[in-house]
Design a protein around this motif. Structure first.
Motif, PDB file in Angstrom:
ATOM      1  N   LEU A   1     -18.275  93.697  57.111  1.00  8.84           N
ATOM      2  CA  LEU A   1     -17.786  93.049  55.935  1.00  8.84           C
ATOM      3  C   LEU A   1     -18.009  91.615  55.976  1.00  8.84           C
ATOM      4  O   LEU A   1     -18.560  91.044  54.957  1.00  8.84           O
ATOM      5  N   SER A   2     -17.638  90.987  57.051  1.00  9.62           N
ATOM      6  CA  SER A   2     -17.853  89.487  57.259  1.00  9.62           C
ATOM      7  C   SER A   2     -19.259  89.095  57.384  1.00  9.62           C
ATOM      8  O   SER A   2     -19.404  88.157  56.681  1.00  9.62           O
ATOM      9  N   ALA A   3     -20.079  89.939  57.964  1.00  8.58           N
ATOM     10  CA  ALA A   3     -21.359  89.775  57.946  1.00  8.58           C
ATOM     11  C   ALA A   3     -22.093  89.826  56.348  1.00  8.58           C
ATOM     12  O   ALA A   3     -22.813  88.891  56.160  1.00  8.58           O
ATOM     13  N   MET A   4     -21.562  90.621  55.652  1.00  9.66           N
ATOM     14  CA  MET A   4     -22.201  90.810  54.491  1.00  9.66           C
ATOM     15  C   MET A   4     -21.960  89.496  53.436  1.00  9.66           C
ATOM     16  O   MET A   4     -22.566  89.594  52.893  1.00  9.66           O
ATOM     17  N   MET A   5     -20.809  88.741  53.726  1.00  7.21           N
ATOM     18  CA  MET A   5     -20.512  87.563  53.105  1.00  7.21           C
ATOM     19  C   MET A   5     -21.176  86.405  53.472  1.00  7.21           C
ATOM     20  O   MET A   5     -20.981  85.400  52.983  1.00  7.21           O
ATOM     21  N   GLU A   6     -21.728  86.554  54.729  1.00  4.32           N
ATOM     22  CA  GLU A   6     -22.067  85.363  55.279  1.00  4.32           C
ATOM     23  C   GLU A   6     -23.465  84.701  54.785  1.00  4.32           C
ATOM     24  O   GLU A   6     -24.326  85.620  54.568  1.00  4.32           O
ATOM     25  N   ARG A   7     -23.953  83.315  54.917  1.00  6.43           N
ATOM     26  CA  ARG A   7     -24.915  82.892  54.242  1.00  6.43           C
ATOM     27  C   ARG A   7     -25.894  82.650  55.505  1.00  6.43           C
ATOM     28  O   ARG A   7     -27.038  82.597  55.395  1.00  6.43           O
ATOM     29  N   ASP A   8     -25.188  82.094  56.506  1.00  3.91           N
ATOM     30  CA  ASP A   8     -25.775  81.599  57.807  1.00  3.91           C
ATOM     31  C   ASP A   8     -26.492  82.719  58.582  1.00  3.91           C
ATOM     32  O   ASP A   8     -25.658  83.731  58.803  1.00  3.91           O
ATOM     33  N   LEU A   9     -27.840  82.631  58.602  1.00  2.00           N
ATOM     34  CA  LEU A   9     -28.370  83.795  59.270  1.00  2.00           C
ATOM     35  C   LEU A   9     -27.735  84.086  61.011  1.00  2.00           C
ATOM     36  O   LEU A   9     -27.463  85.433  61.089  1.00  2.00           O
ATOM     37  N   LYS A  10     -27.575  83.333  61.587  1.00  2.00           N
ATOM     38  CA  LYS A  10     -27.042  83.296  62.935  1.00  2.00           C
ATOM     39  C   LYS A  10     -25.644  83.868  63.020  1.00  2.00           C
ATOM     40  O   LYS A  10     -25.269  84.567  63.676  1.00  2.00           O
ATOM     41  N   ARG A  11     -24.965  83.198  61.882  1.00  3.02           N
ATOM     42  CA  ARG A  11     -23.528  83.695  62.046  1.00  3.02           C
ATOM     43  C   ARG A  11     -23.245  85.075  61.530  1.00  3.02           C
ATOM     44  O   ARG A  11     -22.518  85.822  61.750  1.00  3.02           O
ATOM     45  N   LEU A  12     -24.324  85.421  60.490  1.00  6.58           N
ATOM     46  CA  LEU A  12     -24.388  86.912  59.941  1.00  6.58           C
ATOM     47  C   LEU A  12     -24.394  87.797  61.058  1.00  6.58           C
ATOM     48  O   LEU A  12     -23.816  88.898  61.334  1.00  6.58           O
ATOM     49  N   LEU A  13     -25.584  87.499  62.147  1.00  5.33           N
ATOM     50  CA  LEU A  13     -25.767  88.256  63.258  1.00  5.33           C
ATOM     51  C   LEU A  13     -24.459  88.500  64.316  1.00  5.33           C
ATOM     52  O   LEU A  13     -24.374  89.368  64.688  1.00  5.33           O
ATOM     53  N   ALA A  14     -23.891  87.345  64.322  1.00  2.00           N
ATOM     54  CA  ALA A  14     -22.722  87.178  65.355  1.00  2.00           C
ATOM     55  C   ALA A  14     -21.647  88.265  64.770  1.00  2.00           C
ATOM     56  O   ALA A  14     -21.137  88.901  65.589  1.00  2.00           O
ATOM     57  N   TYR A  15     -21.467  88.078  63.547  1.00  2.00           N
ATOM     58  CA  TYR A  15     -20.559  88.902  62.908  1.00  2.00           C
ATOM     59  C   TYR A  15     -21.073  90.566  63.231  1.00  2.00           C
ATOM     60  O   TYR A  15     -20.066  91.313  63.171  1.00  2.00           O
ATOM     61  N   SER A  16     -22.327  90.796  62.809  1.00  2.00           N
ATOM     62  CA  SER A  16     -22.713  92.259  63.073  1.00  2.00           C
ATOM     63  C   SER A  16     -22.450  92.651  64.710  1.00  2.00           C
ATOM     64  O   SER A  16     -22.282  93.788  65.017  1.00  2.00           O
ATOM     65  N   THR A  17     -22.639  91.532  65.375  1.00  2.00           N
ATOM     66  CA  THR A  17     -22.039  91.877  66.984  1.00  2.00           C
ATOM     67  C   THR A  17     -20.943  92.363  67.015  1.00  2.00           C
ATOM     68  O   THR A  17     -20.472  93.462  67.676  1.00  2.00           O
ATOM     69  N   ILE A  18     -19.724  92.040  66.065  1.00  2.00           N
ATOM     70  CA  ILE A  18     -18.507  92.544  66.251  1.00  2.00           C
ATOM     71  C   ILE A  18     -18.384  93.925  65.883  1.00  2.00           C
ATOM     72  O   ILE A  18     -17.655  94.710  66.478  1.00  2.00           O
ATOM     73  N   GLU A  19     -19.328  94.119  64.769  1.00  2.00           N
ATOM     74  CA  GLU A  19     -19.529  95.421  64.293  1.00  2.00           C
ATOM     75  C   GLU A  19     -19.789  96.504  65.314  1.00  2.00           C
ATOM     76  O   GLU A  19     -19.261  97.577  65.691  1.00  2.00           O
ATOM     77  N   ASN A  20     -20.915  96.185  66.159  1.00  2.00           N
ATOM     78  CA  ASN A  20     -21.549  96.997  66.988  1.00  2.00           C
ATOM     79  C   ASN A  20     -20.431  97.124  68.334  1.00  2.00           C
ATOM     80  O   ASN A  20     -20.512  98.337  68.999  1.00  2.00           O
TER      81      ASN A  20
END
Lengths: 682, 316
Positions: free
Chosen positions: A301-320
């Motif tokens: 959910l946090s990744a979905m809200m994120e604008r910064d590409l690398k931060r988005l990926l870091a949030y997706s790491t939390i999901e995985n």
């Protein structure tokens, strides 16, 4: 003589070589280009060596190999005769798997670094630490006593911390590095306590001794390790450092931190909980499953809200990581309830996801790095249309996005499918708490998987498709060959593991046998590389067939239509319902694409508020939409802790301004108190 | 063996051939219910032929993804539809994807369609893609809960096994199954962009979801997408039929008569499905986009309830 060397010797030599590369880079500071080639080339070769040797050990399915080195603390282990010192190293099937996976990530990142490192403004802030970081991660996995383990764990943390600070002039990066350092120290502290508890005052710290000695306080050890290793892996609510620190480092280091270092943390957790602690209680899996589900949903959910590409990926790491922990929690639950073969299934799903995530996240961070190198932008609202400017990177990014969205026929789907299969066998369990929570977590995981698809449609669609939103994006140039080579290797591996998942499952067999005494059915015996984790009647999936069918029917349809129908194409301006708008700013933006999801989930997860300011009719002021979101985790946990630490620091600060007599009195008082304590206790 | 392959091939062609007819039938029935004469049910075939023969107009800045996506979308949905048992269980290739994988295959199709919507860089494509993904986010957990319900009952996620279980065993009336059926119907309505979630016949762009996403498409590309959408509708009706009304389905290795009965029963189910859908659509109004979360949230709750009931009643 060299031919007599065993794979384990090669691994140790390669780790030593990595250690040596660090100082070497410092001595070569006058020739940064040479140093770059030497460090990344050397690190790549050493990692490849480690990877091959570990794979050899894993596939040969031999016994664990161990080694003792006369360096380190004087008394780390108990021998028959008494205390012995030195460093204990050991590699079993579990270690070999993790070593192969982490060094595979190391190889790809090193190749990428050969090209990407050219963009580094201060190479000496990265080059000396990079090989040490790789060596630290490998050493964690071969460690067989608590001292080597914690030493290399810290080495891994500190060297990556140094690279987070590579761009230290940016205040945000300094803050990220500080938060990272705090969280890393906190995690190590808890691991230290956990090892102390396991040793239980006996003095032996080698893992063999801990295995025999464990008991009594095991539940407390589980809690300590879950928090200690979980903070490194990025479990909610210990994840706060991760979206700050991972993006701050150079992109190939981000790929390593997000793709590989979190896996080393998971390895540490598995080593302690599944190997050293022995038989689990029935409820041990429950906190893992719940925290895992929470991490998966909140991370994406946090990744979905994120604008910064690398931060988005870091949030997706939390999901995985959440997905992986759900798998581990299920495995622990099944073991605790004496269902060894199901535990093997759940554990295989978790390990498969570990492997997949190294590939997918490595690939996507490299794509983010390529975008950054080509445009200088990380904000997806300033990208767009890159598929025309970076065609090869875009194709690889599409592979990574599909894999991370857990869609067939790529690899991400296979491990999530296995996790769902493991959830589906759980109603046979007795305890009610498990029966009620496991299906709910299944629904949360399905939500996370669907959110991941939306997140990556948004990330890929806004940055690579559409029209460029800035001149930097419009003028982007395809990145260098090394970067494309590294991304291409990872992309190919993603496709390959998606089509032939059976090879990975078979390679996991010795690990499952070691830990659970049960394995999954041999996959290389099934026809057409079909994956059948339990039995053919129950469930099966065939990535190869799926891909073939899609390719054939799509290709056939295209062929027939082009033959029988029309194949003519006319290029024209976009239709857009008759009112095409030339400004690229009228495209959907990161904020607007996320708006439906923000409306549905944001008010609960982030207390999201939208405020629209409409000017009165006739007023020329622009209308404004303001969105505010709150980070509840930071506000409710970290904020108060930070405030308390600051208050305490202010109070203690007084002690800096005492006179010499007062200091002496203080020392004397401390001595008296300690002696009194000893007198009472002793 | 040859017969098995023939059945699988027949199934693939059957779903492809029937899908436009089903769509036409729904349109005609709906028109009749509204008191209009409506088009001939075979109108979708004529539309497809006309579209395929036309020259494709592609926006100037469209990428290769935009041109490839319709074929990928169509192929993924076709493969998924070919693996749902229609008139016979035990399809030869049913082992290549179970129910979870079939749902995920539809996800792959949606992923590409949403990307294609973003490719031209118009606001309508964006609005369609973003809303389509929202609906998917809400529908997918509900769908998975339905899969869980069936898998727990039948002890399998393999569609052939579930269908065989439903035919052979005395399943009887179960609360869980009823809840799952209602949830599946709700998910099917949302996934197929039907009223009340989306309106397939609207021409007011701002209220569209699916149609806004494919607004830029023309000619053969549009034909592929329309055919894919028709296949998806057929897939969901077949799925409901195969799981909740498996009457008359031919079993593996039975004679020609059984297959003929199965085929007739399948056509009957499709007709019933088309009638029910048309009736439902004419009797309800479309809802606002932000009411959809409540609609699908209810589906998720029903699915979760069905699973929990099963978990709780298991081996007590």
């Amino acid at each position: 003589m060299l031919l007599d060397w065993m794979p384990f010797d090669w691994i140790l030599v390669a780790i030593l070589a990595l250690f040596a590369l660090g100082p070497l880079a410092v001595t070569l500071r006058r020739w940064p280009n040479f140093a770059r080639v030497l460090v990344y080339g050397g690190a790549g070769i050493a990692s490849a060596l480690i990877c091959l040797a570990a794979l050899l050990l894993l596939l040969r399915q031999g016994n664990a190999v161990a080694m003792w080195l006369p360096i380190g603390l004087p008394a780390t282990a108990l021998d028959g005769a008494g205390m012995i010192g030195g460093a204990h190293l050991r590699l079993d099937a579990l270690g070999a798997f993790f070593l192969a996976v982490t060094s595979l990530g190391g190889v790809a990142a090193s190749i990428y670094g050969l090209g990407y490192g050219r963009h580094e403004s201060a190479p000496l802030r990265v080059l000396p630490f990079y090989p040490v970081f790789l060596a630290g991660m490998s050493l964690v996995i071969v460690a067989d006593d608590a001292f080597v383990f914690l030493f290399s764990w810290e080495l891994m943390s500190l060297s990556s911390w140094a690279m987070v600070l590579a761009q230290h002039r940016d205040a945000a990066n300094r803050h990220a590095a500080f938060v990272y350092l705090c969280m890393a120290s906190f995690g190590t502290l808890l691991l230290l306590l956990a090892f102390g508890l396991m040793s239980g005052g006996s003095g032996g710290f080698d893992f063999a001794h801990l295995r025999e000695n464990s008991g009594g306080m095991n539940s407390l050890v589980l809690a300590l390790v879950l928090i200690g290793a979980g903070s490194k892996a990025g479990l909610v609510p210990l994840h706060v450092w991760l979206p700050l620190a991972h993006p701050a480092a150079p992109s190939h280091v981000s790929a390593l931190m997000s793709g590989v270092m979190t896996k080393v943390a998971i390895y540490g957790f598995i080593r302690v909980v599944f190997d050293i602690l022995g038989a689990p209680e029935w409820w041990w899996g429950l906190p893992l499953i719940i925290l895992g589900g929470l991490s998966a949903a909140f991370g994406i959910l946090s990744a979905m809200m994120e604008r910064d590409l690398k931060r988005l990926l870091a949030y997706s790491t939390i999901e995985n990581v959440g997905f992986i922990f759900v798998g581990l929690g299920l495995a622990l639950t099944f073991t605790g309830n004496e269902r060894a073969s199901w535990a093997a299934l759940a554990f295989a799903a978790a390990l498969f996801h570990v492997f997949n995530h190294v590939l997918m996240k490595g690939l996507m961070f490299m794509v983010a790095g390529a975008v950054l190198a080509a445009t200088g932008e990380r904000d997806i609202d300033r990208l767009g249309g890159l598929i025309h400017r970076l065609p090869q990177t875009a194709a690889l990014a599409l592979v990574g996005a599909l894999a991370l969205s857990a869609l067939p026929p790529l690899n991400g789907f296979v491990s999530e499918w296995l996790t769902f299969q493991a959830i589906l066998v759980s109603p046979e369990l007795d305890p009610w708490a498990l029966r009620l929570s496991i299906p709910a977590v299944g629904a949360v995981l399905a939500l996370a998987a669907a959110l991941a698809a939306a997140t990556f449609v948004r990330a890929f669609g806004l940055s690579f498709l559409g029209r460029p939103r800035s001149t930097a994006a419009a003028d982007a140039r395809e990145v260098d060959g090394f970067s494309r080579l590294a991304m291409g290797c990872l992309g190919l591996l993603c496709v390959f593991t998606g089509i032939f998942p059976g090879f990975v499952i078979d390679a996991l067999a010795p690990i499952l046998g070691d830990l659970f005494g049960a394995t999954l059915p041999r996959q290389d015996l099934s026809a057409w590389f079909t994956l059948t984790p339990i039995s053919a009647e129950r469930s099966s999936y065939n990535g190869l067939m799926t891909l073939l069918f899609i390719a054939l029917s799509g290709g056939l349809a295209a062929l027939i239509i082009h033959r029988l129908g029309s194949h003519r194409v006319r290029r024209a301006p976009a239709w857009d319902c008759g009112f095409p708008e030339p400004s690229p700013l009228t495209q959907y933006s990161a904020l607007s694409f996320a708006q439906p999801v923000r409306r549905v989930f944001g008010s609960i997860a982030f207390s999201a508020r939208e405020r629209v300011t409409m000017p009165a009719p006739g007023d020329l002021a622009p209308a404004r939409l303001e969105v505010s979101m709150t980070d509840h985790v930071w506000q409710s946990i970290y904020g108060p802790v930070e405030a308390a630490v600051n208050r305490a620091a202010d109070r203690i600060n007084l002690l800096q301004f005492l006179s010499i007599r007062q200091y002496l009195a203080l020392v004397f008082a401390a001595l008296v108190i300690l002696l009194t304590v000893l007198a009472i206790w002793g | 063996m040859m017969l098995d392959f023939a059945i699988q091939g027949a199934q693939m062609l059957l779903v492809l051939g029937l899908a436009p007819l089903l769509l036409g039938l729904v349109r005609t029935l709906k028109a009749r219910m509204l008191g209009r004469r409506g088009p001939n049910p075979i109108q979708p075939y004529r539309d497809l032929r006309r579209l395929i023969a036309k020259e494709a107009v592609v926006a100037e800045n469209a990428s290769w993804l935009y041109r490839a996506a319709p074929y990928v979308v169509f192929a993924a949905i076709w493969v998924a539809a070919a693996l749902v048992p229609t008139f016979a269980t035990g399809l030869v290739f049913s082992w290549s994807a179970d129910l979870i994988a079939i749902v995920a295959l539809l996800g792959t199709a949606r992923f590409f369609l949403a990307l294609a919507g973003l490719d031209i860089g118009t606001a309508f494509g964006g609005i369609g893609a973003s809303r389509e993904m929202l609906i998917a986010i809400l529908a997918e957990p509900a769908m998975l809960m339905i899969v869980f319900t069936l898998a727990l009952l039948a002890g399998s996620t393999q569609l052939s096994s579930i269908a065989a279980f439903m035919i052979d065993q005395e399943v009887g009336l179960r609360v869980s199954l009823g809840l799952a059926l209602v949830a599946l119907v709700m998910v099917a309505i949302a996934e197929n962009a039907r009223i009340p979630v989306d309106n397939p016949a609207t021409h007011l762009e701002l209220t569209m979801v699916h149609e806004a996403m494919v607004l830029e498409y023309s000619a053969r590309h549009l034909a592929m997408i329309e055919l894919g959408a028709a296949l998806k509708l057929l897939l969901y009706i077949s799925l409901i039929g195969c799981l909740f009304a498996p009457f008359g389905m031919a079993r593996l290795g039975s004679g020609w008569e059984a297959y003929a009965i199965g085929l007739a029963a399948y056509l009957g189910k499709l007709l019933a499905g088309a009638f029910a859908l048309a009736l439902f659509e004419t009797s309800i109004a479309k809802m606002r986009v932000f009411r959809v979360p409540e609609f699908l949230g209810a589906a998720l709750m029903l699915g979760l309830l069905a699973v929990l009931l099963l978990f709780v009643t298991r081996s007590v």
